[in-house]
Design an enzyme around this catalytic site. Sequence first.
Site, short mmCIF file in Angstrom:
data_model
loop_
_atom_site.label_atom_id
_atom_site.label_comp_id
_atom_site.label_asym_id
_atom_site.label_seq_id
_atom_site.Cartn_x
_atom_site.Cartn_y
_atom_site.Cartn_z
N HIS A 110 1.10 -1.30 -0.41
CA HIS A 110 -0.12 -0.09 0.31
C HIS A 110 1.24 1.74 0.26
O HIS A 110 0.55 2.07 -0.97
CB HIS A 110 -0.90 0.02 1.13
CG HIS A 110 -1.73 1.04 1.69
ND1 HIS A 110 -3.27 1.83 1.40
CD2 HIS A 110 -1.32 2.35 2.38
CE1 HIS A 110 -3.03 2.44 1.05
NE2 HIS A 110 -2.56 3.35 1.84
N GLU A 111 2.06 1.47 0.90
CA GLU A 111 2.97 2.56 1.05
C GLU A 111 3.16 2.79 -0.41
O GLU A 111 3.84 3.70 -1.23
CB GLU A 111 3.71 2.27 1.95
CG GLU A 111 3.22 2.32 3.51
CD GLU A 111 1.73 3.87 3.18
OE1 GLU A 111 2.46 4.80 3.13
OE2 GLU A 111 1.04 3.67 4.34
N HIS B 107 2.14 4.56 -3.05
CA HIS B 107 2.30 5.98 -2.97
C HIS B 107 3.19 6.41 -3.66
O HIS B 107 3.18 7.12 -4.36
CB HIS B 107 2.21 6.36 -1.13
CG HIS B 107 1.03 6.24 -0.55
ND1 HIS B 107 -0.30 6.75 -1.16
CD2 HIS B 107 0.32 5.63 0.52
CE1 HIS B 107 -1.61 6.46 -0.27
NE2 HIS B 107 -1.37 5.90 1.03
N GLU C 241 -5.83 6.73 -1.16
CA GLU C 241 -5.66 6.28 -0.01
C GLU C 241 -6.33 4.73 -0.80
O GLU C 241 -5.52 3.61 -1.29
CB GLU C 241 -6.13 5.91 1.19
CG GLU C 241 -5.85 7.05 2.14
CD GLU C 241 -3.47 6.80 2.52
OE1 GLU C 241 -3.93 5.81 1.44
OE2 GLU C 241 -3.24 7.51 2.34
#
Length: 419
Positions: free
Chosen positions: A278-279, A282, A358
């Site tokens: 997930h990070e 970004h 997100e």
Amino acid sequence: MAKKLGITALLLFGVYALAMYFYIFHSGSGDIPAALKGTVADPLVFMSGRELYLSEEYSKIKNFLFFVATPFEWLVYLFILITGLSQAFEGWIPLQKKWAILQSAVYVFLLSLLTFIVFFPLEYFRYVLSKNYGISTQSFNSWMRDNVIDFWVNYGITVVIVTVLYWLINKSKKKWWLNAWLLMIPFSIFLMFIQPVVIDPLYNDFYPLTNKDLEAKILALAEQANIPTEHVYEVNMAEKTNGLNAYVTGIGSNARIVLWDTTLNRLSENEILFIMAHEMGHYVEKHIYFGIAVYLLTLLIGLWLIAKLMPWIIVHFGRILKIKRINAIHSLPLFLLITSFLLFVSSPLSNYISRYQETRADLYALELVADPEAAVSTFQELTKAGLSEVNPPLLVKWFRYSHPTMLERISKVANEIGK
């Protein structure tokens, strides 16, 4: 007239606080949709009865505090102005005008100390609340130390900004906002660059991930995502919180991925890899740089609005607010009041943009690790650890949630499982 304004402001605040109390505690909003009851997104499925009760209670108190704290801040700034305290602070500075930075340092210290004292009971209540609900594990001494560090870090940054800001206003009362924005671009980028290596270590200890097997798997994910990184950092948060978190911080050579040790201790390896993916999402989608661009755009609009609003307010209410001119440093509380108001009213838009990013990062993580079951269990654990609301009321979502609600995140991932 000043007394009348103060009483009116207090009455409006009281009516607003009462309305928010009934909305948050008695509106009945935030229920789980019938179609999702009994699914993995339903908190009744993955939370115990006690966890669910505490979550609902804790969330309502936190939400109410959020919605009354910011308008209370406006009241404080208004009080500082109409009582003449701000003007008095400037009058107490025994320095010539040529010592602008020392004048700013003294004034900002007096204003910061006053607001720190006024807001301290509220901050302490939040700390005690978090302790009572089992979120915080931090001792009072450690919490107080963080507050003192916060005070001095914010004070140092504010002195620099205020000194330059009022120097620009004195130079040009019409174009100061544009010049201030141009200077804030390199200053903001500089702060983002040094934050991981200078500011963050003031609060916690950061070190390379001690679990080398896990680090190797995370770095393999990073390589798969074409992310140039050599280390994943771990931070010791267990002594402060039971919450879970991971994040990307910094820019350029100081960019890093950080994992809380609570996350490492509580989540499985697959769940941690999902969070890391997930990070990485970004990073891959350039959300940090997009965020900088949005921040600079909103800063430009905000400074322009302040440049329009402050002179108008001073012309019409300057006598009541004890402000003689915009370029006097005693006008700073008005600047802060308008800034706080603009940030508050614009937060639904900034939160909407953040929630979109997100969601994109969640989708990227699903593609990278292809493990929706780990995603579901991760979101469930995050909910339990933070006693979070799965489906908050609409106004709470708009003003508070920079991430999609857990109901949205879990149900979206659950759909992937069903495919």
